[in-house]
Design an enzyme around this catalytic site. Structure first.
Site, PDB file in Angstrom:
ATOM      1  N   GLY A   9       0.819  -1.204   0.000  1.00 52.03           N
ATOM      2  CA  GLY A   9       0.000   0.000   0.000  1.00 52.03           C
ATOM      3  C   GLY A   9       0.850   1.249   0.000  1.00 52.03           C
TER       4      GLY A   9
ATOM      5  NE  ARG B  98       4.338   9.555  -6.489  1.00 55.32           N
ATOM      6  CZ  ARG B  98       4.616   8.278  -6.229  1.00 55.32           C
ATOM      7  NH1 ARG B  98       5.785   7.773  -6.625  1.00 55.32           N
ATOM      8  NH2 ARG B  98       3.761   7.501  -5.597  1.00 55.32           N
TER       9      ARG B  98
ATOM     10  CG  ASP C 215       4.789  -3.094  -5.162  1.00 54.97           C
ATOM     11  OD1 ASP C 215       5.416  -4.142  -5.416  1.00 54.97           O
ATOM     12  OD2 ASP C 215       5.295  -2.132  -4.560  1.00 54.97           O
TER      13      ASP C 215
END
Length: 530
Positions: free
Chosen positions: A121, A206, A282
């Site tokens: 995560g 970002r 991921d």
């Protein structure tokens, strides 16, 4: 100084400003939880929480182009509201927002270095919300904004050196024409953070249409949460691939889109000598974006087995293995999507049919990547026509580059100076090879191939210089900017960003940025903490 939006600003979040010319307008432009957004998927997918504030944040780097793409006046970052800008994008204002306006961290799982890692995560990233601009919705995310429920043993922070590297490379890749997340700003803070040594904290802002990764799908598959898996897939299809709805099997069509965009991305990475360094599932974008810049690197001396990540002791993510790793990662994605495939098929024989159809889609990766890489290499070699044996010609060049450790970027850039009829212009590229005879032998084959080209030398050179960059983010250039930034001199970050905005242009005033790396650059190492 911190910046906290007033109630009036919070109310203004329901309106799209004509142009964000103040911090109030910037705050109102970044919305969270809109219909169709990732945040609207609910608590099964994310956790809402504020960022951890930092004291006296300051601007380290700013991409004015990214600001403009968001509809922000970039002068806000450097003008009278510069302290408010730095505080906002350090995450400070989120601490007193209403719960439904809080930023969020997303949950996902994944394979790391080929091993199932279970739940992961956003361990140090928080998404502030979305900005709608010219019909496109872009997510705005802070990396390094503090601990989240997914931080595991981490501190949730990013350090100045890694933040500068991600900021610069995000923008460099964009200007190279390679799909990527973007970076708006780097905000620094004199907060000590321990990595190999004590460093200072920083936060990168970002920007991307979506930060959904292969690992998001793996998470719900691994926990047998099929309806949440479907909800996630529907979100991606509806937002980014609505044409998949017209397919016989929309979820197979989604996999096909991932195969296509990933294959194209790998061809582009290989074409500029870019190594990602940590291609875990991921860290693979469902949209085919370059995402999560950690221990990345543009090769200097070409080595087909180059490993840019000092933590990758087995070389799993070496330059030469990147395309195969991407293929492996797509298999993991396909497996995660299996419960959604074949909904209209009869139950009898469904499992076998689903696997067969998924394998066909996955085989499309090879069918797409090979031609895409050959097309990339033809363009780099200045070949406007297609002839049998072009791939062998390109491979022959790579073989002698590998044997001689010729500089990747300079070899292709200087190759444009070679004439199709004589060797008078060979020196700039020939001198990069210790084995001159090996280069001469390859150059003879290249000239034979150029004899079949309709363009003259000037036209070919111009075409080659549009695809072979002169300037890339070499490690030593980033390191120089980082060293000066550690002394609170951020001018080199700004100057290097400006150079990288024009990677294909001749920039006589910046010629030093295009040269061979200094000897000390060979000792530089980047790792997962970078």
């Amino acid at each position: 100084m911190s910046f906290s939006p007033s109630n009036a600003v919070r109310a203004a979040r329901d309106e799209t400003p004509a142009g964000a010319r103040s911090m109030n307008e910037i705050a109102s432009a970044i919305r969270i939880g809109q219909p169709g957004s990732f945040a609207a998927l609910g608590t099964a997918f994310l956790t809402r929480l504020p960022a951890a504030p930092v004291e006296d944040p300051y601007l380290v780097g700013l991409s004015r182009e990214t600001a403009e793409s968001l509809g922000f006046d970039s002068d806000v970052a450097t003008g009278a509201e510069k302290h408010a800008f730095a505080a906002y994008f350090a995450g400070n204002p989120t601490r007193d927002w209403p719960a439904d306006s809080l930023s969020y961290a997303a949950v996902y799982s994944g394979h790391q270095f080929g091993v199932w890692a279970g739940q992961l995560g956003d361990g140090r990233a928080l998404t502030l919300g979305e900005v709608e601009r010219d019909g496109e919705r872009l997510e705005v995310q802070l990396k390094g904004a503090g601990r989240t429920p997914y931080s595991r043993m981490g501190d949730g922070r990013a350090v100045l050196r890694s933040s500068i590297r991600e900021f610069l490379c995000s923008e460099a890749m964009h200007h190279l024409g390679i799909p990527t997340t973007r970076a708006l700003a780097v905000i620094g803070a004199d907060l000590p953070v321990r990595r190999e040594t004590i460093e200072t904290a920083a936060i990168v802002t970002r920007v991307a249409p979506s930060f959904v990764r292969f690992g998001h799908f793996e998470h719900f598959y691994s926990n047998d949460r099929v309806e949440d898996l479907r909800k996630l897939a529907d979100h991606v299809i509806d937002r980014f691939y609505p044409h998949c709805r017209n397919a016989e099997d929309p979820y197979l069509a989604l996999l096909d889109e991932a195969v296509r965009t990933t294959a194209d991305l790998m061809a582009q990475w290989q074409g500029v000598g870019f190594c990602h360094g940590v291609m875990n599932t991921d860290n693979m974008s469902i949209l085919g974006l370059t995402i999560d810049y950690g221990p990345f690197g543009f090769m200097d001396a070409f080595n087909a087995h180059h490993v840019c990540n000092h933590s990758d002791t087995q070389g799993r993510y070496s330059y030469g293995r990147q395309p195969q790793v991407a293929y492996w990662n797509l298999f993991c994605l396909a497996q995660a999507l299996v419960p959604l495939f074949g909904a209209n098929l009869p139950e009898e024989g469904r499992a076998e049919r689903v696997v067969e159809e998924a394998q066909k889609v996955l085989e499309g990766y090879k069918e797409r990547f090979g031609p895409a890489l050959v097309a990339t290499m033809r363009a780099k070699l200045g070949l406007a026509t297609e002839l049998e044996g072009d791939d062998k010609l390109a491979n022959g060049l790579f073989e002698i580059m590998h044997a001689n450790r010729a500089d990747f970027t300079l070899t292709f850039r200087n190759l444009s100076k070679l004439s199709k009829s004589h060797a008078s212009g060979d020196a700039p590229v020939r001198d990069l090879f210790l084995d001159r005879a090996a280069f001469d032998a390859w150059a003879a084959l290249y000239r034979e191939r150029l004899a079949h080209e309709p363009r003259d030398d000037a036209a070919r050179a111009a075409a080659m210089n549009r695809v072979n960059p002169k300037y890339v983010l070499r490690n030593h250039l980033a390191e120089q900017a980082i060293r000066r930034a550690n002394e609170k001199d951020f001018s080199e970050v700004a100057r290097l960003l400006d150079v990288l905005r024009r990677p294909f242009d001749e920039q006589p005033e910046n010629e030093a940025y295009a040269g061979l790396p200094p000897d000390w650059a060979g000792a530089l190492e980047v790792s997962c903490s970078s």
